[in-house]
Design a protein around this motif. Structure first.
Motif, PDB file in Angstrom:
ATOM      1  N   VAL A  53       0.826  -1.205   0.000  1.00  0.00           N
ATOM      2  CA  VAL A  53       0.000   0.000   0.000  1.00  0.00           C
ATOM      3  C   VAL A  53       0.863   1.259   0.000  1.00  0.00           C
ATOM      4  O   VAL A  53       0.449   2.302  -0.513  1.00  0.00           O
ATOM      5  CB  VAL A  53      -0.976  -0.018   1.194  1.00  0.00           C
ATOM      6  N   GLN A  54       2.076   1.176   0.555  1.00  0.00           N
ATOM      7  CA  GLN A  54       2.961   2.346   0.501  1.00  0.00           C
ATOM      8  C   GLN A  54       3.388   2.684  -0.925  1.00  0.00           C
ATOM      9  O   GLN A  54       3.860   3.794  -1.186  1.00  0.00           O
ATOM     10  CB  GLN A  54       4.195   2.120   1.379  1.00  0.00           C
ATOM     11  N   MET A  55       3.222   1.761  -1.855  1.00  0.00           N
ATOM     12  CA  MET A  55       3.521   2.048  -3.262  1.00  0.00           C
ATOM     13  C   MET A  55       2.404   2.832  -3.931  1.00  0.00           C
ATOM     14  O   MET A  55       2.569   3.319  -5.053  1.00  0.00           O
ATOM     15  CB  MET A  55       3.756   0.740  -4.026  1.00  0.00           C
ATOM     16  N   LEU A  56       1.271   2.969  -3.253  1.00  0.00           N
ATOM     17  CA  LEU A  56       0.098   3.607  -3.854  1.00  0.00           C
ATOM     18  C   LEU A  56      -0.023   5.050  -3.390  1.00  0.00           C
ATOM     19  O   LEU A  56      -0.848   5.380  -2.525  1.00  0.00           O
ATOM     20  CB  LEU A  56      -1.165   2.823  -3.494  1.00  0.00           C
ATOM     21  N   ASN A  57       0.801   5.921  -3.927  1.00  0.00           N
ATOM     22  CA  ASN A  57       0.693   7.336  -3.589  1.00  0.00           C
ATOM     23  C   ASN A  57      -0.632   7.893  -4.110  1.00  0.00           C
ATOM     24  O   ASN A  57      -0.998   7.665  -5.261  1.00  0.00           O
ATOM     25  CB  ASN A  57       1.852   8.122  -4.187  1.00  0.00           C
ATOM     26  N   PHE A  58      -1.341   8.618  -3.243  1.00  0.00           N
ATOM     27  CA  PHE A  58      -2.618   9.215  -3.637  1.00  0.00           C
ATOM     28  C   PHE A  58      -2.490  10.740  -3.599  1.00  0.00           C
ATOM     29  O   PHE A  58      -1.789  11.302  -2.749  1.00  0.00           O
ATOM     30  CB  PHE A  58      -3.744   8.752  -2.709  1.00  0.00           C
ATOM     31  N   PRO A  59      -3.124  11.450  -4.540  1.00  0.00           N
ATOM     32  CA  PRO A  59      -3.014  12.916  -4.565  1.00  0.00           C
ATOM     33  C   PRO A  59      -3.715  13.541  -3.380  1.00  0.00           C
ATOM     34  O   PRO A  59      -4.765  13.064  -2.933  1.00  0.00           O
ATOM     35  CB  PRO A  59      -3.706  13.291  -5.884  1.00  0.00           C
ATOM     36  N   VAL A  60      -3.125  14.620  -2.855  1.00  0.00           N
ATOM     37  CA  VAL A  60      -3.761  15.319  -1.744  1.00  0.00           C
ATOM     38  C   VAL A  60      -4.055  16.773  -2.084  1.00  0.00           C
ATOM     39  O   VAL A  60      -5.178  17.231  -1.934  1.00  0.00           O
ATOM     40  CB  VAL A  60      -2.922  15.210  -0.444  1.00  0.00           C
ATOM     41  N   LEU A 268      -2.057  -5.173  -5.563  1.00  0.00           N
ATOM     42  CA  LEU A 268      -1.824  -3.744  -5.351  1.00  0.00           C
ATOM     43  C   LEU A 268      -0.425  -3.339  -5.796  1.00  0.00           C
ATOM     44  O   LEU A 268      -0.250  -2.322  -6.482  1.00  0.00           O
ATOM     45  CB  LEU A 268      -2.029  -3.404  -3.878  1.00  0.00           C
ATOM     46  N   ALA A 269       0.582  -4.120  -5.378  1.00  0.00           N
ATOM     47  CA  ALA A 269       1.968  -3.773  -5.698  1.00  0.00           C
ATOM     48  C   ALA A 269       2.312  -4.058  -7.154  1.00  0.00           C
ATOM     49  O   ALA A 269       3.073  -3.322  -7.780  1.00  0.00           O
ATOM     50  CB  ALA A 269       2.920  -4.535  -4.783  1.00  0.00           C
ATOM     51  N   GLY A 270       1.751  -5.132  -7.698  1.00  0.00           N
ATOM     52  CA  GLY A 270       2.129  -5.545  -9.042  1.00  0.00           C
ATOM     53  C   GLY A 270       1.344  -4.899 -10.151  1.00  0.00           C
ATOM     54  O   GLY A 270       1.813  -4.836 -11.293  1.00  0.00           O
ATOM     55  N   PHE A 271       0.149  -4.400  -9.853  1.00  0.00           N
ATOM     56  CA  PHE A 271      -0.685  -3.839 -10.919  1.00  0.00           C
ATOM     57  C   PHE A 271      -1.202  -2.441 -10.593  1.00  0.00           C
ATOM     58  O   PHE A 271      -0.978  -1.495 -11.334  1.00  0.00           O
ATOM     59  CB  PHE A 271      -1.863  -4.780 -11.193  1.00  0.00           C
ATOM     60  N   VAL A 272      -1.876  -2.303  -9.444  1.00  0.00           N
ATOM     61  CA  VAL A 272      -2.506  -1.023  -9.117  1.00  0.00           C
ATOM     62  C   VAL A 272      -1.471   0.078  -8.921  1.00  0.00           C
ATOM     63  O   VAL A 272      -1.736   1.251  -9.217  1.00  0.00           O
ATOM     64  CB  VAL A 272      -3.389  -1.165  -7.854  1.00  0.00           C
ATOM     65  N   SER A 273      -0.277  -0.268  -8.452  1.00  0.00           N
ATOM     66  CA  SER A 273       0.760   0.736  -8.190  1.00  0.00           C
ATOM     67  C   SER A 273       1.135   1.526  -9.436  1.00  0.00           C
ATOM     68  O   SER A 273       1.608   2.666  -9.334  1.00  0.00           O
ATOM     69  CB  SER A 273       2.006   0.069  -7.599  1.00  0.00           C
ATOM     70  N   PHE A 274       0.927   0.951 -10.625  1.00  0.00           N
ATOM     71  CA  PHE A 274       1.256   1.661 -11.864  1.00  0.00           C
ATOM     72  C   PHE A 274       0.417   2.925 -12.002  1.00  0.00           C
ATOM     73  O   PHE A 274       0.843   3.889 -12.650  1.00  0.00           O
ATOM     74  CB  PHE A 274       1.030   0.741 -13.060  1.00  0.00           C
ATOM     75  N   TYR A 275      -0.758   2.944 -11.389  1.00  0.00           N
ATOM     76  CA  TYR A 275      -1.679   4.074 -11.520  1.00  0.00           C
ATOM     77  C   TYR A 275      -1.582   5.032 -10.329  1.00  0.00           C
ATOM     78  O   TYR A 275      -2.395   5.952 -10.213  1.00  0.00           O
ATOM     79  CB  TYR A 275      -3.116   3.553 -11.647  1.00  0.00           C
ATOM     80  N   ASN A 316       9.974  -1.914 -20.257  1.00  0.00           N
ATOM     81  CA  ASN A 316       8.559  -1.591 -20.097  1.00  0.00           C
ATOM     82  C   ASN A 316       8.288  -1.114 -18.672  1.00  0.00           C
ATOM     83  O   ASN A 316       8.498  -1.859 -17.711  1.00  0.00           O
ATOM     84  CB  ASN A 316       7.701  -2.825 -20.415  1.00  0.00           C
ATOM     85  N   ALA A 317       7.834   0.141 -18.530  1.00  0.00           N
ATOM     86  CA  ALA A 317       7.663   0.731 -17.203  1.00  0.00           C
ATOM     87  C   ALA A 317       6.621  -0.018 -16.381  1.00  0.00           C
ATOM     88  O   ALA A 317       6.810  -0.244 -15.180  1.00  0.00           O
ATOM     89  CB  ALA A 317       7.268   2.200 -17.340  1.00  0.00           C
ATOM     90  N   ARG A 318       5.535  -0.422 -17.003  1.00  0.00           N
ATOM     91  CA  ARG A 318       4.482  -1.130 -16.283  1.00  0.00           C
ATOM     92  C   ARG A 318       4.996  -2.471 -15.762  1.00  0.00           C
ATOM     93  O   ARG A 318       4.786  -2.837 -14.609  1.00  0.00           O
ATOM     94  CB  ARG A 318       3.275  -1.348 -17.191  1.00  0.00           C
ATOM     95  N   LEU A 319       5.699  -3.206 -16.634  1.00  0.00           N
ATOM     96  CA  LEU A 319       6.222  -4.508 -16.246  1.00  0.00           C
ATOM     97  C   LEU A 319       7.321  -4.362 -15.202  1.00  0.00           C
ATOM     98  O   LEU A 319       7.369  -5.125 -14.226  1.00  0.00           O
ATOM     99  CB  LEU A 319       6.756  -5.241 -17.481  1.00  0.00           C
ATOM    100  N   SER A 320       8.192  -3.371 -15.389  1.00  0.00           N
ATOM    101  CA  SER A 320       9.303  -3.160 -14.458  1.00  0.00           C
ATOM    102  C   SER A 320       8.801  -2.838 -13.058  1.00  0.00           C
ATOM    103  O   SER A 320       9.229  -3.436 -12.062  1.00  0.00           O
ATOM    104  CB  SER A 320      10.194  -2.029 -14.969  1.00  0.00           C
ATOM    105  N   GLY A 321       7.855  -1.887 -12.961  1.00  0.00           N
ATOM    106  CA  GLY A 321       7.320  -1.518 -11.659  1.00  0.00           C
ATOM    107  C   GLY A 321       6.524  -2.647 -11.022  1.00  0.00           C
ATOM    108  O   GLY A 321       6.593  -2.875  -9.818  1.00  0.00           O
ATOM    109  N   GLY A 322       5.764  -3.376 -11.862  1.00  0.00           N
ATOM    110  CA  GLY A 322       4.975  -4.489 -11.339  1.00  0.00           C
ATOM    111  C   GLY A 322       5.842  -5.600 -10.786  1.00  0.00           C
ATOM    112  O   GLY A 322       5.567  -6.139  -9.703  1.00  0.00           O
ATOM    113  N   LEU A 323       6.900  -5.941 -11.505  1.00  0.00           N
ATOM    114  CA  LEU A 323       7.809  -6.983 -11.034  1.00  0.00           C
ATOM    115  C   LEU A 323       8.492  -6.562  -9.731  1.00  0.00           C
ATOM    116  O   LEU A 323       8.633  -7.365  -8.797  1.00  0.00           O
ATOM    117  CB  LEU A 323       8.863  -7.288 -12.096  1.00  0.00           C
ATOM    118  N   ALA A 324       8.910  -5.298  -9.678  1.00  0.00           N
ATOM    119  CA  ALA A 324       9.547  -4.804  -8.457  1.00  0.00           C
ATOM    120  C   ALA A 324       8.587  -4.891  -7.273  1.00  0.00           C
ATOM    121  O   ALA A 324       8.974  -5.281  -6.163  1.00  0.00           O
ATOM    122  CB  ALA A 324      10.016  -3.371  -8.657  1.00  0.00           C
TER     123      ALA A 324
END
Length: 365
Positions: A53-60, A268-275, A316-324
């Motif tokens: 969840v810490q990978m999911l920055n939300f706008p404030v 969340l970390a592998g897919f949602v974090s991209f957004y 690929n940014a999506r794949l790279s971030g998801g794998l990480a």
């Protein structure tokens, strides 16, 4: 709110390192009393969930984002001592593998994000639980307020540490105003995530929520149309057939909760974090606006193959971030589970886990 190397001078960083090491040692002893065979696996999962969840920055506001700190959430779910360890494991993994949070600033980050948020959040939670009406909704409401208070408390702690050992000549008044203001907003997001998570676990297995112990009647499961008390872990030696069946069902329920939680963390970390929001978080924005970041030093793990939450040489940014993210969740759940199982095994034989006293009670059915 991960503090990088260079923000805080060496003496202050060393002092917070000693404080953090002491708190971790005390927490290891305390966790032995909090953990049992049911909750030790959940503690490792909580650490992995916080990492995800810490990978999911939300706008404030105004180009600023925030993310979960997790101290209040961990303390309510698995206990304050175990909560400090959960967040500390996450910070250690982030610093070593992902170059997030300075290694010389690890003591600062553990003090700020693990100790302060856990102590403040859990203290507020316990007070609220005692004064609010009985019921699960009170637990969820108390979780919301506790998490909300824990985030600005961490910003106050950072401001204090910067006043003592900051490496730039910046007005502390301006730093305090900016830090507290933005982190009150971030605290709302933290509170929502914490309340939703605690409420979801309580709805399925209230007996596994540390903050709800002493607040519920003995867990019952429906077996062959009848409600049966779930026996203690040693129950199969003396329990009836119905109670044994209930115990098996409880274990299956725990396993299902663990698998669901791990799958959610991986998603969340592998897919949602991209957004997630790409805006700087509260500390980064304040540091940039106030000139604090002039003294930022290069991270010792800057060349890590997982630095900045991406896999080296994966274009690929999506794949790279998801794998990480998936790797991070996996490493964190393994490291966390190892710590918590070790702490549990070292608990005094026959000593029961602690249960906070409370005059209230809710049904666990």
């Amino acid at each position: 709110m991960h503090v990088p190397d260079g923000f805080i001078d060496a003496p202050t960083s060393a002092a917070t390192g000693v404080l953090a090491a002491t708190a971790v040692a005390v927490s290891l002893r305390g966790a032995r009393r909090e953990l049992d065979e049911r909750t030790a696996p959940l503690a490792g999962l909580v650490a992995a969930f916080i990492f995800a969840v810490q990978m999911l920055n939300f706008p404030v506001a105004a180009g600023t984002s925030g993310h979960l700190l997790g101290g209040a959430l961990a303390a309510i779910l698995v206990g304050p001592y175990t909560g400090v360890l959960c967040v500390s494991v996450v910070l250690l993994m982030q610093g070593i593998l992902f170059a997030d949070g300075g290694l010389t600033a690890l003591g600062v980050n553990i003090t700020d994000m693990a100790i302060v948020t856990t102590v403040v959040g859990y203290a507020a939670f316990r007070v609220l639980v005692r004064v609010l009406p009985r019921g699960r909704r009170s637990i969820t409401a108390a979780s919301f307020v506790a998490a909300l208070l824990s985030v600005p408390a961490a910003s106050v702690a950072f401001t204090f540490l910067y006043a003592v050992g900051g490496t730039t000549d910046v007005s502390i008044g301006k730093v305090a105003t900016a830090m507290i203001g933005v982190h009150v907003l971030i605290g709302i997001g933290e509170a929502a995530i914490t309340a939703l998570t605690v409420g979801a676990v309580i709805a399925v297995r209230p007996d596994l929520v540390h903050g709800a112990r002493g607040l519920e009647q003995r867990l019952k499961l429906r077996v062959n149309g009848a409600l049966v008390d779930v026996p203690a872990p040693d129950g199969p030696r003396t329990a009836s057939d119905g109670a044994r069946t209930a115990l098996v069902a409880a274990r299956t329920s725990r396993r299902a909760l663990w698998i669901t939680g791990l799958a959610t963390s991986l998603l969340l970390a592998g897919f949602v974090s991209f957004y997630a929001s790409s805006n700087p978080d509260g500390l980064e924005k304040v540091a940039r606006d106030q000139g604090i970041d002039r003294t930022t030093e290069e991270h010792a793990s800057a060349d890590s193959p997982l630095a900045d939450y991406g896999v080296k040489d994966v274009e690929n940014a999506r794949l790279s971030g998801g794998l990480a993210g998936v790797i991070g969740v996996g490493v964190t759940v393994v490291a966390g589970s190892a710590v918590f199982w070790t702490a549990r095994r070292r608990r005094t034989p026959g000593a029961p886990p602690t249960a906070p006293a409370s005059p209230t009670s809710t049904s666990a059915v």
